[in-house]
Design an enzyme around this catalytic site. Sequence first.
Site, PDB file in Angstrom:
ATOM      1  N   HIS A  75       4.648   8.165   7.952  1.00 17.54           N
ATOM      2  CA  HIS A  75       4.348   8.965   6.747  1.00 17.54           C
ATOM      3  C   HIS A  75       5.379  10.051   6.489  1.00 17.54           C
ATOM      4  CE1 HIS A  75       0.276   7.792   8.418  1.00 17.54           C
ATOM      5  NE2 HIS A  75       0.362   7.138   7.293  1.00 17.54           N
ATOM      6  N   GLU A 127       1.650  12.113   4.292  1.00 17.68           N
ATOM      7  CA  GLU A 127       2.801  11.738   3.448  1.00 17.68           C
ATOM      8  C   GLU A 127       2.958  12.717   2.284  1.00 17.68           C
ATOM      9  OE1 GLU A 127       2.815   7.748   1.720  1.00 17.68           O
ATOM     10  OE2 GLU A 127       3.977   8.584   0.073  1.00 17.68           O
ATOM     11  N   CYS A 185       4.532   1.454  -2.962  1.00 20.29           N
ATOM     12  CA  CYS A 185       5.346   0.423  -2.298  1.00 20.29           C
ATOM     13  C   CYS A 185       4.814  -0.983  -2.618  1.00 20.29           C
ATOM     14  CB  CYS A 185       5.426   0.670  -0.796  1.00 20.29           C
ATOM     15  SG  CYS A 185       3.999   0.096   0.107  1.00 20.29           S
TER      16      CYS A 185
HETATM   17  S1  SF4 Z   1       5.560  -0.295   3.674  1.00 22.48           S
HETATM   18 FE1  SF4 Z   1       4.282   0.893   2.256  1.00 22.48          FE
HETATM   19  S2  SF4 Z   1       2.290   1.034   3.265  1.00 22.48           S
HETATM   20 FE2  SF4 Z   1       3.775   0.455   4.819  1.00 22.48          FE
HETATM   21  S3  SF4 Z   1       4.417   2.366   5.755  1.00 22.48           S
HETATM   22 FE3  SF4 Z   1       5.876   1.883   4.134  1.00 22.48          FE
HETATM   23  S4  SF4 Z   1       5.114   2.954   2.335  1.00 22.48           S
HETATM   24 FE4  SF4 Z   1       3.441   2.895   3.814  1.00 22.48          FE
END
Ligand code: SF4
Length: 283
Positions: A75, A127, A185
Site C-alpha cells: 500500500h 494507501e 488498477c
Molecule cells: S495490483 Fe492493484 S490490488 Fe494489487 S496491490 Fe497493486 S494496486 Fe493493489
Amino acid sequence: MRIKVATHSGFCFGVKRAINIVDSALKNSRYKENIYSLGPIIHNPQVVNSLSKKGIYVIGDIDAIEKGTLIISSHGAPQKIIRKIRRKKMKLIDATCPFVKYAHDIIKRLKGEGYKIVVVGDKDHPEVKALLSTVGNVDLHRRDLKSKKVAIISQTTQNRDNYIKGILDILKTDFNEVRIFNTICNDTTKRQTLTSELLKECDVMVVVGGKNSANTKRLHQICKESKVTSYHIERESELKDRFFSGKKCAGVVSGASTPDDTVKKVVERIKELTKKSNERGVF
Ligand code: SF4
C-alpha cells in the site's frame, strides 16, 4: 448445485510481488537483523500470521523500533515514516505496488503544476494515508477548491461507481479546471466486473478474503447492492450448509490478497457441504 469460480482469483500482481520481495529478504544475509512491517504487509490475517512465523514482525508504531529493517507494504507508506526510518539509519525494503507508485507520481507532478489534489478513497486506509502525505498539507474542504485547478485521483482499489459519484460531487463545486485520472488498477476492475457477471448467473455468492481487506469488502458491497444473498468469509471453516440451502448456483470471488489455495479449499468445502443435498436432489 453448480459452483462458478471467478476466472480471475488468487493474489494480484502487487501482492505476489510483495510476497516475493519478503521471501527474498528472509533469505538475504544483508537483513539478518529483525525485519518489521508497519501494519500488515497485505490485508490477509492468515498470510500475515504465516509471515510472522517466518520472522516478519508487524508493528503499529515506527517509534517502537530503532534498528533492523522496515518493509513498506504493497500500500506504500507516508513520506514522514520514510524520513523517520532514514533518520534512524534503518534499512528499508520497498514493496509498494507499482500501480500505487504510479498514483504517487501523478500527485507529485500535478502538485508541482499547482493543482489541488483530491483523492477519492477510504481516508483511513494505509494507501490513502500515504497518497495524502504526498499531497501535503492541503485542506480538501470544498471552499478550498473554489477557483482552483483541481486533479482527481482514486484509491487503486476503489469501486468504479463510488469513484464516479466522488467525481460528480467534486464537479458540483466551483473550479477553473479539473483533471481526472483513472488510477483504479486493472486487477480491481477485473475482479469487480467478474463479480457483477457472476451475480447475473448465481443465487448465492461467497466472497473470500481478509475482513480488513478494502478491495474484498468492495466485492462484497457489489454483491450486497444486488438481490443475491452473499457472504464474506476468510476461510472455508466459516461456511455453513444453510448458506446453500435451496440455492442452484454458488459464485465464488476473492480479494487481491487471498491465496489461490484458500479459494480452492473454499470450493472443496462448498462441494462437501452440498454433496448430500445434491445426491438427494434437493438443490
Ligand atoms: S495490483 Fe492493484 S490490488 Fe494489487 S496491490 Fe497493486 S494496486 Fe493493489
